[in-house]
Design an enzyme around this catalytic site. Structure first.
Site, PDB file in Angstrom:
ATOM      1  CE  LYS A 105      -4.352   0.954   0.352  1.00 11.83           C
ATOM      2  NZ  LYS A 105      -5.638  -0.121   0.090  1.00 11.83           N
ATOM      3  N   GLY A 217     -20.295   6.748   3.569  1.00 14.08           N
ATOM      4  CA  GLY A 217     -19.009   7.010   2.773  1.00 14.08           C
ATOM      5  C   GLY A 217     -19.602   6.872   1.343  1.00 14.08           C
ATOM      6  CG  ASN A 220     -14.648   4.003  -7.056  1.00 13.85           C
ATOM      7  OD1 ASN A 220     -15.149   2.946  -6.635  1.00 13.85           O
ATOM      8  ND2 ASN A 220     -14.894   4.554  -8.199  1.00 13.85           N
TER       9      ASN A 220
END
Ligand code: GLU
Length: 416
Positions: A105, A217, A220
């Site tokens: 990450k 949230g 996307n």
């Protein structure tokens, strides 16, 4: 105060699994820490003419199953421990869906909402110059995550091509289609989560067509989760949705596609016609059948878990539930589809993107959907069977499936 450091949480979750698996200390220690971490400070010329220095990270957690893979986040609250946790979860994520990749990450401490397009491009290119010699299609492959976009992936792929002197589309995934992206990558995270909800609903005897759901949230994953629920499951009622500024609720239900349109044109879900305002906190405690935490870490903690009423929680975000909250949810009989299973659709289609880049031959959308469905459905059932067989919650079951695959590869390689 319960521990909210995401990396400590990731280690605690892992410890619970390796304890059950009975691993020796060397194996446990190797699984607990990233293999390699890079911290860089990168100068970017801002529109004002001044140079601003950004701290950024790339963590390559474990590559026993293959090159490390995972997104890159642009966020003001990024820390090395957040990136370590996300890299660990990527390792379990690629393992649980059984793709030949490890976990990694990246993160840049910045606030993209306050940056111009030019500043973002210069930051993206500078990040690639800073980490480009440490990554690559056979080493470590970034992708989008919170506040990073296909456009940002395209700039970074281009910068890497400049560094090498030739095109290397497989260095990064989540690219726009004309520069080597895969069809179906844009909504893959949410689509994979909805496939899991479909399987969970059958297992629990819930009819998703008449179920209510709420999305915390609305980025996307959350936006596509809201629309794909109705598209794939053929019904359902979206009761509430929220983003970082606030939320909206309508007991009568909302049209998810219209709410997405509103969000994209105004930048927020607030003031959507026919709704009342609701806070992020209250949304999590709503009496809905299915809850989609789709924002950041630590949304459900020991403070609010007892008040969560959803029957199924599908974690489209990474790390939304703390270990204390997990215990409370388990006692309440709430069925959690854990993050690194629920949101694995994104990296699965990223893997498909890399495969297509390597073949230089591109699949139809139907091929992508079909292969994604098979991967997610198989992963869900591997975890669900483990949950039944070992009488552990779904998160522990997912760890048992994923960690044993990684540990087996480490053993075969002779590392432990
Ligand atoms: N950032 C996404 C995740 O957390 C996708 C990673 C990828 O596509 O490599 O799973």
């Amino acid at each position: 105060m319960a521990e909210l450091n995401p990396f400590k949480i990731a280690q605690a979750q892992l410890d619970e699994a390796t304890e059950i698996l009975g691993y020796d200390k060397g194996t446990r220690d190797l699984l607990r820490w990233p293999k390699r971490e890079l911290v860089v400070h990168i100068p970017v010329r801002m529109d004002s003419g001044e140079v601003k220095v950004f701290e950024a990270y790339r963590v390559q957690y474990n590559d026993a199953l293959g090159p490390t893979k995972g997104g890159l986040r642009f966020h003001p609250a990024e820390t090395v421990d957040t990136v370590r946790a996300l890299a660990a979860w990527m390792t379990w994520k690629t393992a649980v869906v059984d793709i030949p990749l490890g976990g990694g990450k990246g993160g840049v401490v910045c606030n993209p909402k306050e940056m111009s397009e030019g500043e973002l491009e210069r930051l993206a290119r500078a990040y690639m110059r800073a980490v480009g010699h440490f990554i690559g299609p056979d080493v470590d492959v970034p992708a989008p995550d919170v506040y990073t976009t296909p456009q940002i992936m395209a700039w970074m792929a281009d910068e890497y091509a400049v560094m090498r002197g030739y095109n290397v589309p497989g260095v990064i995934t989540g690219k726009p289609i004309p520069v080597g992206g895969s069809l179906g990558r844009h909504d893959a995270t949410a689509r994979g989560g909805i496939f899991c909800v479909r399987e969970a609903a059958v297992a629990l005897g819930i009819d998703p067509k008449t179920a209510t759901y709420a999305v915390q949230g609305f980025g996307n994953a959350g936006q596509y989760g809201a629309t794909l629920y109705q598209e794939i499951l053929g019904g359902g009622k979206l009761i509430a949705a929220s983003d970082s500024r606030g939320g909206v609720i309508s007991k009568a239900g909302m049209d998810p596609a219209k709410l997405v349109e509103h969000k994209l044109s105004t930048g927020k879900v607030e003031n959507f016609g026919g709704t009342e305002p609701i806070s992020n906190e209250d949304l999590l405690e709503l009496d809905v059948d299915i809850l989609f935490p789709s924002a950041l870490e630590n949304a459900i903690t020991d403070k609010n878990a007892a008040k969560v009423k959803a029957k199924i929680i599908c974690e489209l975000a990474n790390g939304p539930t703390t270990p204390e909250a997990d215990k409370i949810l388990q006692e309440k009989g709430c069925f959690v589809i854990p993050d690194f299973l629920a949101n694995a659709g994104g990296v699965t289609v990223s893997y498909f993107e890399q495969v297509q880049n390597n073949m230089n031959f591109y699949w139809t959308i139907e091929e992508v959907y079909e292969r994604l469905d098979k991967k997610m459905t198989d992963a869900f059932h591997a975890v669900y069977e483990m949950h039944k067989a070992k009488k552990v919650n779904m998160r522990v079951a997912a760890y048992l499936v994923a960690v044993s695959r990684v540990a087996e590869a480490m053993k075969l390689r002779g590392w432990v």
